[in-house]
Write a protein that holds these residues in place. Structure first.
Motif, PDB file in Angstrom:
ATOM      1  N   LEU A  96      35.236  47.395  39.616  1.00  0.00           N
ATOM      2  CA  LEU A  96      33.862  46.923  39.518  1.00  0.00           C
ATOM      3  C   LEU A  96      33.150  47.521  38.310  1.00  0.00           C
ATOM      4  CD1 LEU A  96      31.570  45.342  41.003  1.00  0.00           C
ATOM      5  CD2 LEU A  96      31.042  47.489  42.167  1.00  0.00           C
ATOM      6  N   LYS A  97      32.413  46.661  37.605  1.00  0.00           N
ATOM      7  CA  LYS A  97      31.565  47.079  36.490  1.00  0.00           C
ATOM      8  C   LYS A  97      30.214  46.388  36.626  1.00  0.00           C
ATOM      9  CE  LYS A  97      35.196  47.738  33.057  1.00  0.00           C
ATOM     10  NZ  LYS A  97      35.653  47.353  31.726  1.00  0.00           N
ATOM     11  N   LEU A  98      29.233  46.917  35.918  1.00  0.00           N
ATOM     12  CA  LEU A  98      27.883  46.376  35.939  1.00  0.00           C
ATOM     13  C   LEU A  98      27.487  45.934  34.543  1.00  0.00           C
ATOM     14  CD1 LEU A  98      25.142  46.089  37.551  1.00  0.00           C
ATOM     15  CD2 LEU A  98      24.605  48.360  36.676  1.00  0.00           C
ATOM     16  N   GLU A  99      26.839  44.771  34.454  1.00  0.00           N
ATOM     17  CA  GLU A  99      26.268  44.282  33.205  1.00  0.00           C
ATOM     18  C   GLU A  99      24.829  43.878  33.470  1.00  0.00           C
ATOM     19  OE1 GLU A  99      28.549  40.984  31.704  1.00  0.00           O
ATOM     20  OE2 GLU A  99      30.292  42.227  31.256  1.00  0.00           O
ATOM     21  N   GLN A 100      23.997  44.001  32.457  1.00  0.00           N
ATOM     22  CA  GLN A 100      22.599  43.556  32.538  1.00  0.00           C
ATOM     23  C   GLN A 100      22.445  42.386  31.580  1.00  0.00           C
ATOM     24  OE1 GLN A 100      20.490  45.512  34.598  1.00  0.00           O
ATOM     25  NE2 GLN A 100      18.995  43.877  34.437  1.00  0.00           N
ATOM     26  N   VAL A 108      30.862  42.616  37.501  1.00  0.00           N
ATOM     27  CA  VAL A 108      32.123  42.124  36.966  1.00  0.00           C
ATOM     28  C   VAL A 108      33.230  42.808  37.764  1.00  0.00           C
ATOM     29  CG1 VAL A 108      33.581  41.933  34.915  1.00  0.00           C
ATOM     30  CG2 VAL A 108      31.086  41.973  34.672  1.00  0.00           C
ATOM     31  N   VAL A 109      34.178  42.015  38.243  1.00  0.00           N
ATOM     32  CA  VAL A 109      35.301  42.566  38.993  1.00  0.00           C
ATOM     33  C   VAL A 109      36.585  42.216  38.251  1.00  0.00           C
ATOM     34  CG1 VAL A 109      36.457  42.734  41.215  1.00  0.00           C
ATOM     35  CG2 VAL A 109      34.009  42.243  41.133  1.00  0.00           C
ATOM     36  N   GLU A 110      37.208  43.238  37.692  1.00  0.00           N
ATOM     37  CA  GLU A 110      38.471  43.042  36.976  1.00  0.00           C
ATOM     38  C   GLU A 110      39.636  43.296  37.930  1.00  0.00           C
ATOM     39  OE1 GLU A 110      38.034  45.910  33.867  1.00  0.00           O
ATOM     40  OE2 GLU A 110      36.885  44.541  32.605  1.00  0.00           O
ATOM     41  N   PRO A 114      44.383  37.480  43.893  1.00  0.00           N
ATOM     42  CA  PRO A 114      44.260  36.012  43.932  1.00  0.00           C
ATOM     43  C   PRO A 114      44.057  35.536  45.366  1.00  0.00           C
ATOM     44  CG  PRO A 114      46.553  36.636  43.652  1.00  0.00           C
ATOM     45  CD  PRO A 114      45.760  37.908  43.642  1.00  0.00           C
ATOM     46  N   LEU A 115      42.804  35.326  45.751  1.00  0.00           N
ATOM     47  CA  LEU A 115      42.516  34.986  47.142  1.00  0.00           C
ATOM     48  C   LEU A 115      42.036  33.548  47.301  1.00  0.00           C
ATOM     49  CD1 LEU A 115      40.827  38.351  48.128  1.00  0.00           C
ATOM     50  CD2 LEU A 115      43.136  37.580  48.706  1.00  0.00           C
ATOM     51  N   ASP A 116      40.939  33.184  46.655  1.00  0.00           N
ATOM     52  CA  ASP A 116      40.462  31.802  46.733  1.00  0.00           C
ATOM     53  C   ASP A 116      40.041  31.368  45.338  1.00  0.00           C
ATOM     54  OD1 ASP A 116      37.154  31.705  46.814  1.00  0.00           O
ATOM     55  OD2 ASP A 116      37.965  33.579  47.595  1.00  0.00           O
ATOM     56  N   GLU A 117      40.181  30.084  45.086  1.00  0.00           N
ATOM     57  CA  GLU A 117      39.995  29.530  43.740  1.00  0.00           C
ATOM     58  C   GLU A 117      38.631  29.819  43.124  1.00  0.00           C
ATOM     59  OE1 GLU A 117      39.990  25.142  41.655  1.00  0.00           O
ATOM     60  OE2 GLU A 117      41.239  25.460  43.419  1.00  0.00           O
ATOM     61  N   ASP A 118      37.574  29.769  43.913  1.00  0.00           N
ATOM     62  CA  ASP A 118      36.218  29.952  43.384  1.00  0.00           C
ATOM     63  C   ASP A 118      35.711  31.382  43.505  1.00  0.00           C
ATOM     64  OD1 ASP A 118      35.772  27.305  42.514  1.00  0.00           O
ATOM     65  OD2 ASP A 118      35.262  26.691  44.555  1.00  0.00           O
ATOM     66  N   ASN A 119      36.548  32.297  43.973  1.00  0.00           N
ATOM     67  CA  ASN A 119      36.178  33.714  44.158  1.00  0.00           C
ATOM     68  C   ASN A 119      34.996  33.890  45.106  1.00  0.00           C
ATOM     69  OD1 ASN A 119      38.249  34.675  42.479  1.00  0.00           O
ATOM     70  ND2 ASN A 119      36.977  34.370  40.666  1.00  0.00           N
ATOM     71  N   THR A 147      35.082  36.241  36.196  1.00  0.00           N
ATOM     72  CA  THR A 147      35.129  37.225  37.293  1.00  0.00           C
ATOM     73  C   THR A 147      33.784  37.942  37.366  1.00  0.00           C
ATOM     74  OG1 THR A 147      36.079  38.920  35.851  1.00  0.00           O
ATOM     75  CG2 THR A 147      37.627  37.533  37.085  1.00  0.00           C
ATOM     76  N   LYS A 148      32.719  37.184  37.074  1.00  0.00           N
ATOM     77  CA  LYS A 148      31.358  37.729  37.076  1.00  0.00           C
ATOM     78  C   LYS A 148      30.565  37.118  38.221  1.00  0.00           C
ATOM     79  CE  LYS A 148      31.457  38.640  32.187  1.00  0.00           C
ATOM     80  NZ  LYS A 148      30.658  39.047  31.067  1.00  0.00           N
ATOM     81  N   TYR A 149      29.654  37.952  38.758  1.00  0.00           N
ATOM     82  CA  TYR A 149      28.837  37.564  39.905  1.00  0.00           C
ATOM     83  C   TYR A 149      27.410  37.975  39.613  1.00  0.00           C
ATOM     84  CZ  TYR A 149      33.466  37.415  41.852  1.00  0.00           C
ATOM     85  OH  TYR A 149      34.781  37.122  42.048  1.00  0.00           O
TER      86      TYR A 149
END
Length: 183
Positions: A96-100, A108-110, A114-119, A147-149
């Motif tokens: 896990l990382k943080l961006e502003q 951001v999760v690097e 691989p679990l579901d297509e849309d994360n 991989t950003k939320y």
């Protein structure tokens, strides 16, 4: 209060004699391979019910809160992210990382499994974790093909998800959220 770093030492205790794995807080855990967990998560996504993954995120948020040197609200964002990232990594959910982005908080999760297509599962996990840590409901909306939320109020999460699915990139979404006519 001085920031501290997450200490993973001794986090899991393996009791081979009794066939148990526990966290240092005493909670029993079961270790699963991602190829076993992925179909369960895909079924949850197809049924539109990620409540159990959000609950898991809330539990991880409680573990993070216990590991913090004080309430999350009194610490720097980096200290909280360091601890949250450490717990996520230990459980195999990636780094896990943080961006502003202007006024927008982006996680951001690097190294995602691989679990579901849309994360959506990771989005639910993060939403549960950060709702617990912030003591208020938040949603973490995946930005399509990344991989950003982006962390938002749950009342606008569906609108933000629609923007993402329609092809809007993170800069456009953050800009929309920062505009006076934002939802």
């Amino acid at each position: 209060m001085a920031d501290s770093h997450f200490d993973p030492g001794g986090f899991f205790q393996f009791d081979l004699a009794h066939g148990r794995v526990r966290t240092r807080g005493g909670a029993r855990v079961i270790v699963l391979a991602e190829n076993v967990l992925a179909p369960l998560i895909n079924t949850a996504v197809q049924n539109g019910d990620l409540t159990s993954i959000r609950t898991l995120g809330s539990q991880l948020g409680s573990i993070v809160a216990q590991a913090l040197p004080g309430p999350a609200s009194t610490l720097s964002a980096q200290a909280v992210i360091s601890h949250a990232g450490g717990v996520m990594s230990l459980y195999g959910w990636g780094r896990l990382k943080l961006e502003q982005w202007g006024g927008a908080v982006v996680l951001v999760v690097e190294g995602l499994p691989p679990l579901d297509e849309d994360n959506l599962a990771v989005a639910a996990l993060l939403g549960g974790m950060f709702s617990t840590l912030s003591a208020s409901e938040v949603a973490c909306v995946p930005i399509a093909r990344t991989t950003k939320y982006i962390m938002v109020d749950p009342r606008i999460a569906e609108q933000v998800w629609a923007w993402s699915k329609s092809g809007d990139n993170l800069a456009t979404i953050a800009s929309r959220l920062g505009s006076p006519e934002a939802p």
